[in-house]
Design a protein around this motif. Structure first.
Motif, short mmCIF file in Angstrom:
data_model
loop_
_atom_site.label_atom_id
_atom_site.label_comp_id
_atom_site.label_asym_id
_atom_site.label_seq_id
_atom_site.Cartn_x
_atom_site.Cartn_y
_atom_site.Cartn_z
N ARG A 1 0.82 -1.22 0.00
CA ARG A 1 0.00 0.00 0.00
C ARG A 1 0.84 1.26 0.00
O ARG A 1 0.41 2.32 -0.44
N SER A 2 2.05 1.13 0.47
CA SER A 2 2.96 2.28 0.49
C SER A 2 3.49 2.62 -0.90
O SER A 2 4.15 3.64 -1.08
N GLY A 3 3.22 1.74 -1.88
CA GLY A 3 3.74 1.95 -3.23
C GLY A 3 5.05 1.20 -3.46
O GLY A 3 5.51 1.11 -4.59
N GLN A 4 5.65 0.68 -2.41
CA GLN A 4 6.86 -0.12 -2.53
C GLN A 4 6.47 -1.53 -2.97
O GLN A 4 5.35 -1.97 -2.76
N TYR A 5 7.39 -2.23 -3.58
CA TYR A 5 7.12 -3.60 -4.00
C TYR A 5 8.05 -4.55 -3.27
O TYR A 5 9.12 -4.18 -2.81
N GLU A 6 7.60 -5.79 -3.18
CA GLU A 6 8.40 -6.82 -2.54
C GLU A 6 9.65 -7.05 -3.38
O GLU A 6 9.57 -7.21 -4.60
N ALA A 7 10.81 -7.04 -2.75
CA ALA A 7 12.07 -7.12 -3.49
C ALA A 7 13.08 -8.01 -2.79
O ALA A 7 12.99 -8.26 -1.58
N HIS A 8 14.03 -8.49 -3.57
CA HIS A 8 15.17 -9.23 -3.04
C HIS A 8 16.09 -8.25 -2.30
O HIS A 8 15.92 -7.04 -2.40
N GLU A 9 17.08 -8.79 -1.61
CA GLU A 9 18.03 -7.93 -0.89
C GLU A 9 18.76 -6.96 -1.80
O GLU A 9 19.13 -5.87 -1.38
N ASP A 10 18.94 -7.34 -3.07
CA ASP A 10 19.65 -6.46 -4.01
C ASP A 10 18.74 -5.40 -4.63
O ASP A 10 19.17 -4.62 -5.47
N GLY A 11 17.45 -5.41 -4.25
CA GLY A 11 16.51 -4.41 -4.75
C GLY A 11 15.71 -4.82 -5.97
O GLY A 11 14.80 -4.12 -6.38
N ASN A 12 16.06 -5.94 -6.58
CA ASN A 12 15.30 -6.43 -7.74
C ASN A 12 13.95 -6.97 -7.28
O ASN A 12 13.83 -7.58 -6.22
N PRO A 13 12.90 -6.75 -8.09
CA PRO A 13 11.56 -7.24 -7.73
C PRO A 13 11.55 -8.75 -7.51
O PRO A 13 12.25 -9.50 -8.20
#
Length: 102
Positions: free
Chosen positions: A70-82
């Motif tokens: 809901r914050s607009g962030q997406y679930e990502a790996h530790e390296d920042g990739n979706p």
């Protein structure tokens, strides 16, 4: 690689898949096009051969999704990739060719 008879290639692939799965019925085989053109071709082949294939295979399509919070962030790996997750479903034979499984 260019194949002169794509139907023969598809038939051979499915025959080998059936033989493999007969001995390894706990496994699943995935077919994915190396590009959109091939993916559309495979999609059409499954659609046009549905009656025959239904006797031998349970066709499943897989869509992939990324969870967005809901914050607009997406679930990502530790390296920042979706972080993509598979969503398998029975193959939808009514699905348009332009709306491929991803």
């Amino acid at each position: 690689m260019h194949h002169s008879d794509i139907n023969k290639v598809f038939s051979t692939l499915l025959f080998l898949a059936l033989a493999f799965l007969d001995s390894n019925n706990h496994l699943t085989i995935g077919i994915d096009g190396s590009n959109d053109l091939r993916a559309r071709l495979y999609h059409r082949m499954f659609k046009h051969n549905r009656v025959y294939l239904d006797d031998y295979f349970l066709a499943i399509g897989v869509d992939w999704y990324v969870r967005i919070f809901r914050s607009g962030q997406y679930e990502a790996h530790e390296d920042g990739n979706p972080y993509s997750k598979p969503r398998p479903e029975l193959f939808d034979y009514e699905r348009e060719n332009r709306d491929l499984y991803r």
